[in-house]
Design a protein around this motif. Structure first.
Motif, short mmCIF file in Angstrom:
data_model
loop_
_atom_site.label_atom_id
_atom_site.label_comp_id
_atom_site.label_asym_id
_atom_site.label_seq_id
_atom_site.Cartn_x
_atom_site.Cartn_y
_atom_site.Cartn_z
N GLY A 1 0.72 -1.16 0.01
CA GLY A 1 0.00 0.06 -0.01
C GLY A 1 0.81 1.15 -0.11
N ASN A 2 2.09 1.22 0.06
CA ASN A 2 3.26 2.44 0.18
C ASN A 2 2.67 3.37 -1.20
N LEU A 3 2.45 4.64 -0.76
CA LEU A 3 2.24 5.64 -1.80
C LEU A 3 3.30 6.53 -2.03
N THR A 4 4.62 6.66 -1.18
CA THR A 4 5.36 7.63 -1.03
C THR A 4 6.73 7.54 -1.13
N ARG A 5 7.08 6.34 -1.02
CA ARG A 5 8.77 5.92 -1.01
C ARG A 5 9.17 4.81 -2.20
N PHE A 6 9.65 5.00 -3.11
CA PHE A 6 10.27 4.28 -4.03
C PHE A 6 11.49 4.50 -4.65
N ASP A 7 12.28 3.48 -5.07
CA ASP A 7 13.59 3.48 -5.75
C ASP A 7 13.30 3.34 -7.19
N VAL A 8 13.67 4.37 -8.12
CA VAL A 8 13.39 4.45 -9.51
C VAL A 8 14.76 4.20 -10.27
N THR A 9 14.75 3.30 -11.00
CA THR A 9 15.94 3.00 -11.94
C THR A 9 15.37 3.55 -13.43
N ARG A 10 16.14 4.57 -13.70
CA ARG A 10 15.69 5.18 -15.14
C ARG A 10 16.98 5.36 -15.99
N GLN A 11 16.92 5.36 -17.37
CA GLN A 11 17.71 5.30 -18.41
C GLN A 11 17.56 6.56 -19.06
N ALA A 12 18.42 7.50 -19.15
CA ALA A 12 18.21 8.95 -19.69
C ALA A 12 19.45 9.19 -20.57
N LYS A 13 19.17 9.80 -21.75
CA LYS A 13 20.26 10.45 -22.62
C LYS A 13 20.01 11.85 -22.58
N VAL A 14 20.98 12.52 -22.10
CA VAL A 14 20.77 14.03 -22.00
C VAL A 14 22.04 14.89 -22.58
N VAL A 15 21.76 15.88 -22.91
CA VAL A 15 22.70 16.78 -23.07
C VAL A 15 23.01 17.93 -21.99
N GLU A 16 24.22 18.10 -21.52
CA GLU A 16 24.39 19.13 -20.48
C GLU A 16 25.49 20.03 -20.60
#
Length: 79
Positions: free
Chosen positions: A18-33
């Motif tokens: 039932g958790n609504l607030t705490r998650f570990d998210v693994t994402r892949q991103a391609k960015v220009v900085e």
């Protein structure tokens, strides 16, 4: 398992605990900085453009479930 991003009307919920607030998210991103180095050599990102991004997994911080995350309506979103 692909997990969709929450929207202005939805949020994540762990179906196991039932958790609504705490998650570990693994994402892949391609960015220009654009990185500015000060005279001492310390970097600071001044501009960031996300070219593409995808979520690989979302893990519940409370019970460690990975395949139990769903999208649910945010309170008051359908008002």
């Amino acid at each position: 398992m692909a997990v969709p991003l929450p929207t202005a009307e939805t949020r994540w919920r762990c179906t196991l605990c039932g958790n609504l607030t705490r998650f570990d998210v693994t994402r892949q991103a391609k960015v220009v900085e654009y990185i500015h180095l000060d005279l001492a050599g310390e970097p600071k990102v001044e501009e960031r453009e996300v070219l593409s991004e995808s979520i690989e997994s979302v893990r519940c911080r409370w019970c460690n479930a990975v395949d139990q995350i769903e999208l649910v309506d945010r309170p008051g979103a359908s008002a």
